[in-house]
Design a protein around this motif. Structure first.
Motif, mmCIF file in Angstrom:
data_model
loop_
_atom_site.group_PDB
_atom_site.id
_atom_site.type_symbol
_atom_site.label_atom_id
_atom_site.label_comp_id
_atom_site.label_asym_id
_atom_site.label_seq_id
_atom_site.Cartn_x
_atom_site.Cartn_y
_atom_site.Cartn_z
ATOM 1 N N THR A 111 28.497 -47.738 27.439
ATOM 2 C CA THR A 111 28.840 -46.459 28.067
ATOM 3 C C THR A 111 30.312 -46.423 28.463
ATOM 4 O O THR A 111 30.912 -45.353 28.533
ATOM 5 C CB THR A 111 27.958 -46.206 29.310
ATOM 6 N N ASP A 112 30.906 -47.600 28.692
ATOM 7 C CA ASP A 112 32.313 -47.658 29.092
ATOM 8 C C ASP A 112 33.270 -47.381 27.934
ATOM 9 O O ASP A 112 34.283 -46.715 28.109
ATOM 10 C CB ASP A 112 32.638 -49.033 29.689
ATOM 11 N N ASN A 113 32.964 -47.904 26.753
ATOM 12 C CA ASN A 113 33.915 -47.753 25.647
ATOM 13 C C ASN A 113 33.479 -46.740 24.584
ATOM 14 O O ASN A 113 34.166 -46.566 23.585
ATOM 15 C CB ASN A 113 34.181 -49.115 24.991
ATOM 16 N N TYR A 114 32.364 -46.085 24.759
ATOM 17 C CA TYR A 114 31.819 -45.179 23.751
ATOM 18 C C TYR A 114 32.775 -44.016 23.451
ATOM 19 O O TYR A 114 33.160 -43.797 22.302
ATOM 20 C CB TYR A 114 30.456 -44.650 24.199
ATOM 21 N N GLN A 115 33.181 -43.283 24.474
ATOM 22 C CA GLN A 115 34.036 -42.105 24.281
ATOM 23 C C GLN A 115 35.404 -42.488 23.720
ATOM 24 O O GLN A 115 35.917 -41.835 22.806
ATOM 25 C CB GLN A 115 34.208 -41.337 25.600
ATOM 26 N N SER A 116 35.996 -43.540 24.263
ATOM 27 C CA SER A 116 37.324 -43.940 23.781
ATOM 28 C C SER A 116 37.268 -44.436 22.339
ATOM 29 O O SER A 116 38.170 -44.161 21.542
ATOM 30 C CB SER A 116 37.922 -45.016 24.685
ATOM 31 N N LEU A 118 35.092 -43.518 19.954
ATOM 32 C CA LEU A 118 34.931 -42.351 19.070
ATOM 33 C C LEU A 118 36.214 -41.536 19.003
ATOM 34 O O LEU A 118 36.521 -40.931 17.971
ATOM 35 C CB LEU A 118 33.766 -41.483 19.522
ATOM 36 N N GLY A 119 36.971 -41.494 20.092
ATOM 37 C CA GLY A 119 38.240 -40.763 20.094
ATOM 38 C C GLY A 119 39.298 -41.428 19.220
ATOM 39 O O GLY A 119 40.102 -40.762 18.572
ATOM 40 N N GLU A 120 39.307 -42.766 19.198
ATOM 41 C CA GLU A 120 40.294 -43.501 18.416
ATOM 42 C C GLU A 120 39.941 -43.572 16.933
ATOM 43 O O GLU A 120 40.815 -43.711 16.089
ATOM 44 C CB GLU A 120 40.431 -44.931 18.958
#
Length: 141
Positions: free
Chosen positions: A84-89, A91-93
């Motif tokens: 949950t901590d690195n999921y958004q970042s 997918l953004g990268e």
């Protein structure tokens, strides 16, 4: 008569001076022996200290290696591990990502595990644009 008295005085003084010298020599010998013993003790302790330092440094290095492996392990394996901590970042990268959401006790998830890892390895080596990741849906909701 005076020479006899002087001789008596000298002979009387000589044993006490000799005793003092003997006592002083014995004390010096004891001191030298105790110094040698303390040096021997230090030499005996020195080899014991080296392994302690060696093992201490070994454990510190191993701890750092384990930490780094856990922290950045997602980059070295065939699959990127998402949380949950690195999921958004993540997918953004990375615009092209294939994510497998799984549960540890799901028989269908376990059935495709090896094939998915093989595909992740293939994609990492041959398809540089694509990232193949997985996320434990049970732990990270």
């Amino acid at each position: 008569a005076e020479s006899e008295k002087e001789r008596e005085n000298i002979s009387e003084a000589s044993p006490s001076e000799e005793k003092k010298e003997i006592v002083n020599k014995e004390m010096e010998k004891k001191k030298e022996e105790s110094d040698k013993e303390s040096e021997n003790d230090e030499q005996k302790d020195a080899p014991k200290k080296k392994p302690r330092i060696f093992w201490g440094l070994t454990f510190i290095i191993a701890g750092i290696a384990i930490y780094l492996f856990c922290k950045w392990g997602e980059q070295f394996g065939p699959l990127y591990q998402l949380t949950t901590d690195n999921y958004q970042s993540f997918l953004g990268e990375n615009p092209l990502v294939l994510v497998k959401f799984y549960m540890e006790n799901c028989p269908h998830c376990l059935a495709v595990k090896n094939e998915y890892e093989q595909f992740g390895k293939y994609a990492k080596e041959n398809i540089k644009k694509w990232k193949v990741a997985e996320m434990n849906a049970q732990e990270h909701q």
